[in-house]
Motif scaffolding. Structure first.
Motif, PDB file in Angstrom:
ATOM      1  N   GLY A   1       0.916  -1.031  -0.022  1.00 47.55           N
ATOM      2  CA  GLY A   1      -0.100   0.038  -0.049  1.00 47.55           C
ATOM      3  C   GLY A   1       0.932   1.391   0.111  1.00 47.55           C
ATOM      4  N   ALA A   2       2.084   1.271  -0.364  1.00 50.49           N
ATOM      5  CA  ALA A   2       2.944   2.432  -0.360  1.00 50.49           C
ATOM      6  C   ALA A   2       2.437   3.452  -1.473  1.00 50.49           C
ATOM      7  N   SER A   3       2.651   4.480  -1.101  1.00 51.86           N
ATOM      8  CA  SER A   3       2.355   5.657  -2.184  1.00 51.86           C
ATOM      9  C   SER A   3       3.658   6.073  -3.000  1.00 51.86           C
ATOM     10  N   TYR A   4       3.600   5.704  -4.114  1.00 56.44           N
ATOM     11  CA  TYR A   4       4.915   5.914  -4.859  1.00 56.44           C
ATOM     12  C   TYR A   4       4.994   7.522  -5.643  1.00 56.44           C
ATOM     13  N   HIS A   5       6.257   8.147  -5.468  1.00 55.42           N
ATOM     14  CA  HIS A   5       6.233   9.410  -5.895  1.00 55.42           C
ATOM     15  C   HIS A   5       7.673   9.331  -6.894  1.00 55.42           C
ATOM     16  N   ILE A   6       7.374   9.435  -8.232  1.00 53.89           N
ATOM     17  CA  ILE A   6       8.275   9.253  -9.124  1.00 53.89           C
ATOM     18  C   ILE A   6       8.805  10.693  -9.675  1.00 53.89           C
ATOM     19  N   SER A   7      10.081  10.606 -10.014  1.00 51.74           N
ATOM     20  CA  SER A   7      10.596  11.921 -10.519  1.00 51.74           C
ATOM     21  C   SER A   7      10.417  11.973 -12.112  1.00 51.74           C
TER      22      SER A   7
ATOM     23  N   ASP B   1      17.965  -0.832  -8.883  1.00 50.84           N
ATOM     24  CA  ASP B   1      19.240  -0.195  -8.489  1.00 50.84           C
ATOM     25  C   ASP B   1      19.032   1.321  -8.508  1.00 50.84           C
ATOM     26  N   GLU B   2      17.768   1.877  -8.687  1.00 46.60           N
ATOM     27  CA  GLU B   2      17.500   3.387  -8.215  1.00 46.60           C
ATOM     28  C   GLU B   2      17.686   3.604  -7.031  1.00 46.60           C
ATOM     29  N   GLU B   3      18.315   5.106  -6.784  1.00 47.64           N
ATOM     30  CA  GLU B   3      18.466   5.651  -5.585  1.00 47.64           C
ATOM     31  C   GLU B   3      16.896   5.876  -5.074  1.00 47.64           C
ATOM     32  N   VAL B   4      16.604   5.584  -3.569  1.00 48.33           N
ATOM     33  CA  VAL B   4      15.292   5.479  -3.225  1.00 48.33           C
ATOM     34  C   VAL B   4      15.266   6.209  -1.720  1.00 48.33           C
ATOM     35  N   TYR B   5      14.136   7.010  -1.522  1.00 50.31           N
ATOM     36  CA  TYR B   5      13.883   7.414  -0.019  1.00 50.31           C
ATOM     37  C   TYR B   5      12.524   7.010   0.213  1.00 50.31           C
ATOM     38  N   VAL B   6      12.579   6.036   1.576  1.00 50.58           N
ATOM     39  CA  VAL B   6      11.469   5.379   2.030  1.00 50.58           C
ATOM     40  C   VAL B   6      11.058   6.079   3.448  1.00 50.58           C
ATOM     41  N   TYR B   7       9.820   6.438   3.574  1.00 56.77           N
ATOM     42  CA  TYR B   7       9.046   6.913   5.024  1.00 56.77           C
ATOM     43  C   TYR B   7       8.104   5.770   5.326  1.00 56.77           C
ATOM     44  N   GLY B   8       8.288   5.087   6.440  1.00 56.54           N
ATOM     45  CA  GLY B   8       7.398   4.020   6.878  1.00 56.54           C
ATOM     46  C   GLY B   8       7.789   3.681   8.349  1.00 56.54           C
ATOM     47  N   ALA B   9       7.603   2.366   8.561  1.00 55.16           N
ATOM     48  CA  ALA B   9       7.755   1.912  10.063  1.00 55.16           C
ATOM     49  C   ALA B   9       8.431   0.655   9.885  1.00 55.16           C
ATOM     50  N   ALA B  10       9.460   0.305  10.964  1.00 49.61           N
ATOM     51  CA  ALA B  10      10.207  -0.693  10.883  1.00 49.61           C
ATOM     52  C   ALA B  10       9.304  -1.708  11.934  1.00 49.61           C
TER      53      ALA B  10
ATOM     54  N   ILE C   1       5.818   5.926   2.343  1.00 56.67           N
ATOM     55  CA  ILE C   1       6.057   6.543   1.129  1.00 56.67           C
ATOM     56  C   ILE C   1       7.369   5.935   0.597  1.00 56.67           C
ATOM     57  N   VAL C   2       7.329   5.818  -0.978  1.00 53.22           N
ATOM     58  CA  VAL C   2       8.343   5.435  -1.515  1.00 53.22           C
ATOM     59  C   VAL C   2       8.675   6.379  -2.631  1.00 53.22           C
ATOM     60  N   SER C   3      10.001   6.869  -2.511  1.00 53.27           N
ATOM     61  CA  SER C   3      10.271   7.915  -3.821  1.00 53.27           C
ATOM     62  C   SER C   3      11.505   7.823  -4.334  1.00 53.27           C
ATOM     63  N   CYS C   4      11.905   8.147  -5.507  1.00 49.85           N
ATOM     64  CA  CYS C   4      12.943   8.313  -6.176  1.00 49.85           C
ATOM     65  C   CYS C   4      13.645   9.709  -6.088  1.00 49.85           C
ATOM     66  N   ARG C   5      12.576  10.721  -5.546  1.00 48.34           N
ATOM     67  CA  ARG C   5      13.018  12.068  -5.150  1.00 48.34           C
ATOM     68  C   ARG C   5      13.770  12.059  -4.314  1.00 48.34           C
ATOM     69  N   ASP C   6      14.628  13.284  -4.032  1.00 44.15           N
ATOM     70  CA  ASP C   6      15.389  13.320  -2.646  1.00 44.15           C
ATOM     71  C   ASP C   6      14.580  13.877  -1.478  1.00 44.15           C
ATOM     72  N   GLU C   7      15.013  13.595  -0.243  1.00 39.81           N
ATOM     73  CA  GLU C   7      14.062  14.078   0.937  1.00 39.81           C
ATOM     74  C   GLU C   7      13.621  15.450   0.810  1.00 39.81           C
ATOM     75  N   SER C   8      14.601  16.571   0.500  1.00 39.58           N
ATOM     76  CA  SER C   8      14.304  17.832   0.824  1.00 39.58           C
ATOM     77  C   SER C   8      13.394  18.341  -0.618  1.00 39.58           C
ATOM     78  N   GLY C   9      13.685  17.678  -1.676  1.00 39.08           N
ATOM     79  CA  GLY C   9      12.606  18.031  -2.826  1.00 39.08           C
ATOM     80  C   GLY C   9      11.478  17.400  -2.510  1.00 39.08           C
TER      81      GLY C   9
END
Length: 325
Positions: free
Chosen positions: A143-149, A248-257, A283-291
């Motif tokens: 159920g992740a929300s993907y944010h793709i660059s 092998d894409e750089e990725v940012y993940v926000y969730g819970a362990a 959240i799963v994204s190939c954008r950087d955290e600040s952006g």
């Protein structure tokens, strides 16, 4: 005898005389609040991303987490729908703009045009996030929300005269792989927010023929795109859209362990990343955290401002309407 007639307040008279106008204004007034609510959630997501400190796989704790690393295969990868390469998540659509003529109620011939979706689908697989200190399994199918660059997005429109999507985009997709092949036996996929739970109970919430990218899917296989549809009229244009998270894409993940069942040892062996119950975000994204944070904050602020303007205009209109009555 003294008359005891009580006059009806002017606002009620106005509503009775023009109920349609009142209902339309009331609708836009409530719509303004709904838009503000959406914006507030977007803004809050931006704040959460900005204020949550990033962790490393080797030292992360159970609970809410934010990780950066490289997305590695966990055993299941997909063909990108329209371009060469493999991916861990995709979403695609094929659309046609059709044109036809019909007579209106006055007997005049009018030209009608409409975009229709021929085929669409989305699917995500579990993957490993490698940050150099270790690897942890991310249940991107949970159920992740993907944010793709923009680099991993494709949108092409083919003008009149194109009888089909060009050959270089008509790729044969491997439909034999299944998300279930990458699901560990000691992991239970859990719903993490209300909307996900509702979608699981009410499958018709999703558009027919497509897999919702926000629904938890313990199994599922890719679907071959359909490039030509049927319907009234002739095709004026065709459009394809695609977004992917490449392997092998750089990725940012926000969730819970969360802890695996009967697991022990290092974080790599005992933890998996799922949605965060406390915030309802995954959240799963190939954008950087600040952006990514900045985008949520700007979009959220814009929605709130727009909704406020809409509701304020409605209040001003009603006030002037009632006063003039």
């Amino acid at each position: 005898m003294v008359s005891t007639h009580v006059s009806t307040p002017a606002p009620l008279n106005v509503v009775r005389e023009e109920p349609g106008v009142f209902l339309i204004v009331l609708f836009f007034f409530l719509a303004g609040f709904a838009i503000m609510a959406v914006g507030a959630k977007q803004f809050q997501t931006g704040r959460l991303i900005k204020n949550t400190p990033p962790e490393r796989v080797r030292s992360m704790a159970v609970g809410r987490t934010e990780l950066h690393g490289t997305a590695r295969s966990a055993g299941v990868v997909f063909d990108q729908p329209f371009t060469p390469g493999k991916c861990l998540y995709y979403k695609y659509s094929v659309q046609e703009e059709r044109e036809w003529k019909e007579r209106n109620k006055d007997g005049e011939t009018e030209t009608k045009r409409q975009w229709k979706t021929v085929s669409s689908h989305s699917l995500a697989a579990p993957f490993y996030l490698d940050d150099g200190t270790g690897e942890v399994l991310v249940l991107g199918n949970g159920g992740a929300s993907y944010h793709i660059s923009g680099d991993n997005r494709l949108s092409e429109t083919f003008r009149r005269g194109s009888k089909q999507v060009p050959g270089k985009y008509r790729r044969s997709v491997d439909t034999s792989v299944d998300v279930a092949e990458a699901m560990p036996e000691d992991v239970e996929l859990e719903s993490f927010n209300l909307s996900t739970r509702i979608e699981e109970k009410l499958p018709l919430v999703s558009v027919g023929g497509s897999g919702s990218r926000k629904r938890a899917r313990t199994s599922g296989s890719p679907k071959q795109p359909t490039y030509r549809g049927t319907g009234r009229g002739r095709v004026r244009r065709r459009r394809i859209r695609q977004e992917v998270l490449p392997v092998d894409e750089e990725v940012y993940v926000y969730g819970a362990a969360t802890i695996r069942d009967d697991a022990g040892g290092s974080n790599e062996d005992r933890l998996v990343i799922q949605g965060d119950d406390d915030t309802g975000r995954f959240i799963v994204s190939c954008r950087d955290e600040s952006g990514l944070s900045r985008r949520f904050l700007l979009v959220g602020s814009g929605y709130v401002l727009f909704g406020l303007v809409v509701s304020t205009i409605c209040v001003a209109f009603l006030a002037q309407w009632f006063v003039s009555a």
